[in-house]
Design an enzyme around this catalytic site. Structure first.
Site, PDB file in Angstrom:
ATOM      1  N   HIS A   1       0.828  -1.203   0.000  1.00 29.55           N
ATOM      2  CA  HIS A   1       0.000   0.000   0.000  1.00 29.55           C
ATOM      3  C   HIS A   1       0.868   1.261   0.000  1.00 29.55           C
ATOM      4  CE1 HIS A   1      -2.631   2.963   2.262  1.00 29.55           C
ATOM      5  NE2 HIS A   1      -3.382   2.647   1.226  1.00 29.55           N
TER       6      HIS A   1
ATOM      7  N   HIS B   1      -1.190  10.248  -3.197  1.00 33.93           N
ATOM      8  CA  HIS B   1      -2.449   9.720  -2.658  1.00 33.93           C
ATOM      9  C   HIS B   1      -3.609  10.690  -2.807  1.00 33.93           C
ATOM     10  CE1 HIS B   1      -5.479   9.000   0.497  1.00 33.93           C
ATOM     11  NE2 HIS B   1      -5.398   7.776  -0.016  1.00 33.93           N
TER      12      HIS B   1
HETATM   13  O1  G3P Z   1      -6.799   1.983  -2.943  1.00 37.57           O
HETATM   14  C1  G3P Z   1      -7.027   1.149  -1.909  1.00 37.57           C
HETATM   15  C2  G3P Z   1      -6.254   1.589  -0.751  1.00 37.57           C
HETATM   16  O2  G3P Z   1      -5.164   2.321  -1.186  1.00 37.57           O
HETATM   17  C3  G3P Z   1      -7.038   2.394   0.225  1.00 37.57           C
HETATM   18  O3  G3P Z   1      -7.369   3.604  -0.265  1.00 37.57           O
HETATM   19  O4  G3P Z   1      -7.328   5.915   0.460  1.00 37.57           O
HETATM   20  O5  G3P Z   1      -5.267   4.579   0.745  1.00 37.57           O
HETATM   21  O6  G3P Z   1      -6.029   5.196  -1.534  1.00 37.57           O
HETATM   22  P1  G3P Z   1      -6.440   4.868  -0.139  1.00 37.57           P
HETATM   23 CA    CA Z   2      -5.152   3.755  -3.089  1.00 38.15          CA
END
Ligand code: G3P
Ligand code: CA
Length: 372
Positions: free
Chosen positions: A44, A86
């Site tokens: 992530h 992000h």
């Molecule tokens: O895209 C899925 C994961 O990254 C959660 O969302 O807000 O961190 O982009 P976000």
């Molecule tokens: Ca994301």
């Protein structure tokens, strides 16, 4: 004559042994690269538990840690470049406020420095760091996760999507791996309002880098169901590509996706995704869902008694992929129904039946899967 017969028999035996050995070796090498039927680790924003999110260093670290996919969140610049960030704004992870003090906009009552108002050259001047917030009274910067990489130490820059794909493909080549990209089209509703088709630009770039169909190591994800459906029905056919598509799911109250209604921007209503029968509708256009963890394991859950949501049950019945977010081992981030981080992974991989998890700590998820 007898000796010739014996020689022929021995030769046949040797050929048989060699063939079997070669088959076994093929199996080993196939298993080590094709993992899509297996459980997945999705880094992530890179190995963001250890290095600033979306920095090129965090992506290299995630690669070395053995993640299956590495995530890119993508937004557009004023001059139509795709950058990996992000948020549509720059002020949470860079020194844009100091370098360009008067270039902010009012966004829903907040001062924001939007990537779309800056050229790539300007964005490249910025120093990138861990995510932080600014104390309104003291003007002090406070990092979101105090135990992570310290604010504004070392030197990090915002990357373009192209730079990042080239890093991952380069490491795949030099390390003999096939680690995938997992690309999120960020806030398409906002880009459309600004006259930019971010989905088309992003998928075109992915195609230019050689990814063509579902068997390639690429996922496309989006929080906006209207746009996800458009990607499936319009953007992919236009580019003659067919990628694995994940419908991300948010709470309506987050304001993640906005919609114009009667000339006013209002939050997109996600309620339908929590109703019975919703996953069947999603399966018509997507390969899977990317929900927030609590959307799969309900708050009634306790240690030893995990209660699955309707969404989790339906997704399992339909064979829809589930890639929940976000698995963090930081203090206070492990729900009470899990004993520790490994237990949390065990619950999701083995009881909920998810295929993959988004985690800031890819090394821990890789280790968990190796050991279990
Ligand atoms: O895209 C899925 C994961 O990254 C959660 O969302 O807000 O961190 O982009 P976000
Ligand atoms: Ca994301």
């Amino acid at each position: 004559m007898m000796n010739l017969k014996r020689l022929a028999k021995s030769l046949i035996l040797i050929i048989l042994v060699l063939t079997q050995w070669s088959c076994a070796m093929n199996k080993i090498s196939t298993n080590s690269t094709v993992k899509d039927n297996d459980k997945l680790v999705i880094a992530h924003r890179g190995a963001s538990g250890y290095l600033p999110e979306h920095s090129i260093a965090s992506k290299a670290m995630a690669h070395a840690m053995g993640a299956d996919y590495i995530e890119q969140d993508v937004v557009m610049t004023k001059d139509d470049h795709l950058v990996v960030l992000h948020d549509p704004y720059l002020d949470r992870v860079t020194d844009v406020m100091e370098q360009f003090p008067i270039r902010s906009r009012d966004v829903f009552g907040q001062k924001r420095w939007l990537a779309i108002d800056f050229t790539l050259a300007e964005i490249k001047q910025l120093n990138m760091t861990e995510g932080f917030s600014v104390d309104k009274k003291t003007n002090e910067k406070k990092q979101g996760y105090s135990a992570r990489f310290p604010l504004f130490k070392s030197s990090f820059k915002v990357s373009t999507l192209a730079e990042e794909i080239e890093l991952i493909q380069g490491l795949n080549y030099s390390r003999g791996k096939d680690i995938g990209i997992y690309v999120e089209v960020k806030a398409p509703w906002f880009h459309h309002l600004e006259g930019k088709d971010i989905s088309l630009a992003t998928l075109k770039m992915i195609k230019d880098y050689g990814y063509k169909n579902k068997s390639d190591k690429v996922y496309i994800q989006c929080f906006d169901p209207i746009e996800t459906k458009r990607i499936k029905s319009e953007v992919m056919p236009k580019l003659n590509v067919d990628y694995k598509l994940i419908q991300l799911i948010a709470e309506t109250s987050w304001g993640e996706t906005m919609q114009l209604k009667d000339g006013k921007l209002v939050p997109y209503n996600y309620d339908w995704l929590f109703e019975k029968g919703a996953m069947k509708k999603v399966a018509e256009y997507a390969d899977g869902i990317g929900p927030w963890k609590p959307m799969l394991v309900t708050e009634d859950s306790t240690q030893g008694n995990i209660v699955l949501s309707v969404m989790a049950k339906e997704a399992n019945e339909l064979g829809l992929k589930m890639h929940p977010y976000t698995f963090r081992k930081d203090e206070g981030r492990i729900p009470d129904y899990a004993k520790d981080f490994d237990d949390l992974l065990d619950i999701f991989y083995n009881q909920v039946g998810v295929e993959g998890v988004f985690t800031d700590f890819p090394d821990l998820a890789v280790k968990f899967l190796e050991e279990n």
